[in-house]
Design an enzyme around this catalytic site. Sequence first.
Site, short mmCIF file in Angstrom:
data_model
loop_
_atom_site.label_atom_id
_atom_site.label_comp_id
_atom_site.label_asym_id
_atom_site.label_seq_id
_atom_site.Cartn_x
_atom_site.Cartn_y
_atom_site.Cartn_z
N ARG A 171 0.51 -1.13 0.03
CA ARG A 171 0.11 0.44 0.01
C ARG A 171 0.78 1.05 -0.23
NH1 ARG A 171 -4.85 0.94 2.21
NH2 ARG A 171 -4.99 1.85 2.93
N ARG A 175 9.96 5.07 -3.06
CA ARG A 175 10.31 6.21 -4.51
C ARG A 175 12.02 6.38 -4.05
NH1 ARG A 175 6.34 9.72 -2.33
NH2 ARG A 175 4.44 8.79 -3.11
N ARG A 245 -9.37 -6.23 12.81
CA ARG A 245 -8.53 -5.45 14.12
C ARG A 245 -9.36 -3.89 14.53
NH1 ARG A 245 -4.94 -6.71 17.03
NH2 ARG A 245 -3.63 -5.17 17.73
N ARG A 276 0.52 5.77 16.25
CA ARG A 276 0.54 6.85 15.70
C ARG A 276 -0.33 7.79 16.15
NH1 ARG A 276 -2.36 5.19 9.64
NH2 ARG A 276 -4.70 4.85 10.18
N GLU A 296 -3.46 6.04 18.62
CA GLU A 296 -4.20 5.49 18.42
C GLU A 296 -3.50 4.21 19.17
OE1 GLU A 296 -4.64 5.05 14.12
OE2 GLU A 296 -4.94 6.83 14.04
N TYR A 344 -10.36 -4.35 2.06
CA TYR A 344 -9.62 -3.37 2.93
C TYR A 344 -9.46 -2.39 2.19
CZ TYR A 344 -4.98 -1.51 5.55
OH TYR A 344 -4.30 -0.71 6.24
N ASP A 346 -9.97 1.57 0.82
CA ASP A 346 -10.18 3.22 0.88
C ASP A 346 -11.39 3.49 0.34
OD1 ASP A 346 -7.41 3.17 2.44
OD2 ASP A 346 -6.49 2.86 -0.11
P1 FAD Z 1 -18.21 2.33 7.41
O1 FAD Z 1 -17.76 3.22 7.57
O2 FAD Z 1 -17.89 1.19 8.39
O3 FAD Z 1 -19.76 2.12 8.13
C1 FAD Z 1 -20.18 0.92 7.92
C2 FAD Z 1 -21.71 1.27 9.46
O4 FAD Z 1 -22.52 0.44 9.09
C3 FAD Z 1 -21.71 1.99 10.64
O5 FAD Z 1 -21.87 3.81 10.58
C4 FAD Z 1 -22.00 1.39 11.06
O6 FAD Z 1 -22.47 1.70 12.62
C5 FAD Z 1 -23.04 0.28 10.62
N1 FAD Z 1 -23.74 -0.43 11.08
C6 FAD Z 1 -22.51 -2.12 11.18
N2 FAD Z 1 -23.99 -3.32 11.56
C7 FAD Z 1 -24.53 -2.54 11.75
C8 FAD Z 1 -26.35 -2.97 12.40
N3 FAD Z 1 -26.31 -4.10 12.69
N4 FAD Z 1 -26.76 -2.04 11.91
C9 FAD Z 1 -27.15 -0.62 12.05
N5 FAD Z 1 -25.99 -0.11 11.81
C10 FAD Z 1 -25.57 -0.98 11.47
N6 FAD Z 1 -9.47 5.06 3.65
C11 FAD Z 1 -8.81 6.37 3.18
O7 FAD Z 1 -9.12 6.60 1.65
N7 FAD Z 1 -8.34 7.41 3.70
C12 FAD Z 1 -7.59 7.37 4.73
O8 FAD Z 1 -7.03 8.24 5.67
C13 FAD Z 1 -8.64 6.60 4.99
N8 FAD Z 1 -8.24 5.78 7.20
C14 FAD Z 1 -8.37 5.08 7.29
C15 FAD Z 1 -8.22 5.01 9.11
C16 FAD Z 1 -8.62 4.06 9.37
C17 FAD Z 1 -8.33 3.99 10.86
C18 FAD Z 1 -9.98 3.32 8.99
C19 FAD Z 1 -10.28 2.07 10.01
C20 FAD Z 1 -10.34 3.36 8.02
C21 FAD Z 1 -9.47 4.75 7.08
N9 FAD Z 1 -9.38 4.42 6.12
C22 FAD Z 1 -8.96 5.56 5.16
C23 FAD Z 1 -10.71 3.50 5.39
C24 FAD Z 1 -11.95 3.92 5.04
O9 FAD Z 1 -12.41 3.98 6.73
C25 FAD Z 1 -13.41 3.24 4.51
O10 FAD Z 1 -13.17 2.70 3.86
C26 FAD Z 1 -15.28 3.73 4.38
O11 FAD Z 1 -15.04 4.70 6.01
C27 FAD Z 1 -15.21 2.61 4.86
O12 FAD Z 1 -16.96 2.73 4.60
P2 FAD Z 1 -18.31 2.24 5.20
O13 FAD Z 1 -19.48 2.39 4.57
O14 FAD Z 1 -17.96 0.89 4.24
O15 FAD Z 1 -18.09 1.11 6.29
N1 UDP Z 2 3.45 0.34 8.17
C1 UDP Z 2 4.79 0.51 8.77
N2 UDP Z 2 4.83 1.07 9.05
C2 UDP Z 2 4.49 2.34 8.98
C3 UDP Z 2 3.68 3.20 8.26
C4 UDP Z 2 2.81 1.86 8.21
O1 UDP Z 2 5.07 -0.18 8.71
O2 UDP Z 2 5.31 3.99 9.93
C5 UDP Z 2 2.74 -0.79 7.32
C6 UDP Z 2 1.97 -0.74 7.83
O3 UDP Z 2 1.87 -2.65 8.24
C7 UDP Z 2 0.24 -0.92 7.24
C8 UDP Z 2 0.68 -0.46 6.37
O4 UDP Z 2 1.56 -0.10 6.37
O5 UDP Z 2 -0.35 -1.41 8.17
C9 UDP Z 2 -0.47 0.90 5.40
O6 UDP Z 2 -0.10 1.42 5.85
P1 UDP Z 2 -1.17 2.51 6.14
O7 UDP Z 2 -1.08 3.98 6.59
O8 UDP Z 2 -1.71 2.56 4.61
O9 UDP Z 2 -2.63 2.21 7.04
P2 UDP Z 2 -3.77 2.66 7.38
O10 UDP Z 2 -3.95 3.85 7.13
O11 UDP Z 2 -4.49 1.42 6.44
O12 UDP Z 2 -4.24 2.28 8.96
#
Ligand code: FAD
Ligand code: UDP
Length: 362
Positions: A171, A175, A245, A276, A296, A344, A346
């Site tokens: 991911r 570079r 997780r 982080r 986190e 996984y 985005d």
């Molecule tokens: P969710 O946002 O999980 O929505 C699902 C919803 O369903 C939730 O609100 C939940 O409450 C609801 N639900 C579940 N079960 C039930 C039930 N039984 N009844 C009623 N409601 C229910 N993507 C990026 O592009 N850039 C980023 O920088 C990035 N950072 C991230 C950082 C973290 C820590 C995490 C965890 C993810 C990150 N992502 C990022 C990914 C991004 O969050 C997801 O791609 C996106 O939010 C997924 O949307 P979703 O609708 O699939 O799921």
């Molecule tokens: N990662 C790492 N060191 C860092 C940042 C990321 O080894 O300082 C690895 C780690 O395994 C992580 C993966 O790269 O799960 C993808 O990172 P990303 O920032 O995309 O994770 P996310 O935003 O999904 O938490």
Amino acid sequence: MKYDYLIVGAGLFGAVFAHEAQKKGKRCLVIDKRSHIGGNVYTEEQDGIQVHKYGAHIFHTSDRAIWDYVNQFAEFNNYINAPVAVYRDELYNLPFNMNTFSKMWNIKTPQEAKDKITEQIESLQLGEPKNLEEQALSLVGRDVYEKLIKGYTEKQWGRDCKDLPSFIIRRLPLRFTYDNNYFNDRYQGIPVGGYTQLVQRLLTGIEVQLNTDYFTFKGADYDRVVFTGQIDEYYQYRFGPLQYRSVRFETERLACDNYQGNAVVNYTEREVPYTRVIEHKHFEFGTQPVTIISREYSMEWEPGVEPYYPVNNEENNQLYEQYRALAAQEDKVLFGGRLGQYRYYDMDQVIAAALAAADAIC
Ligand code: FAD
Ligand code: UDP
């Protein structure tokens, strides 16, 4: 009241699907068990700062159509993610680039960096990488792996790097230029005013019922369900639970205007318990006199906590295939999103998947 769709989850998948279905004249009811819309992209304003309540979210995509799509609902700023990694008393730029290598080995040129990596991996005799450790070693060599990847990854995933799939580390860009942009994508930014407002706009004119769990929900008449919760929970864990997780956030308001000088600082050594620290104001170049930070802490999912990341190793993927086969037989239920499809994803990928789903079935 009769609905065409009951949409379970007001996250990005649910909101985009609902928006598109409504455009095609379908009647939708969106429910979410949380007390707010937005799912994991939910942001909340505090002291004039948009706090990313479920972890830092940076929008990035190379897909022009998706970029144009989200820009209908929000104005995006020109934020570029450039995290810093702290390993003991050393500080490195991410992703892995010439700034990282120069600091690590006191070198200047791309050729010197490549020679150093080659020298480090030659002795390891690696074939086709079979897991995250082998993939990381073969890309960046032992020093970068030991200092910037191993500890962070094992904290983040709670598993040995040898037991994790190699795609996770791919991911990250690698570079040989002095470029700290964490993403290779053509478009990047943060929606001005927060993600919640963006989702609110997607849901304009659509009925939303919060604090409502699908599994206890009664009293609406609908033709079809779009389910964005956990697919294994939907089927009552019939084949056993999938692994996820989770993350615990420790959020603090500090009486200073700039705590760490960057939105994202990763702590890559095993001994620091968090992965982080996010300083939310820097996503919007905030000038407030106070600041808000979130540490986190990664943890294994168990019932009662939020599932965040699917653990897409072989064992879980096989288990998911069993659930997917059940889902494929449904003609009234569609599974979508990170939890519904156990991927996984985005944000841009979730939006693309929701648009494709709405296009196919509405
Ligand atoms: P969710 O946002 O999980 O929505 C699902 C919803 O369903 C939730 O609100 C939940 O409450 C609801 N639900 C579940 N079960 C039930 C039930 N039984 N009844 C009623 N409601 C229910 N993507 C990026 O592009 N850039 C980023 O920088 C990035 N950072 C991230 C950082 C973290 C820590 C995490 C965890 C993810 C990150 N992502 C990022 C990914 C991004 O969050 C997801 O791609 C996106 O939010 C997924 O949307 P979703 O609708 O699939 O799921
Ligand atoms: N990662 C790492 N060191 C860092 C940042 C990321 O080894 O300082 C690895 C780690 O395994 C992580 C993966 O790269 O799960 C993808 O990172 P990303 O920032 O995309 O994770 P996310 O935003 O999904 O938490």
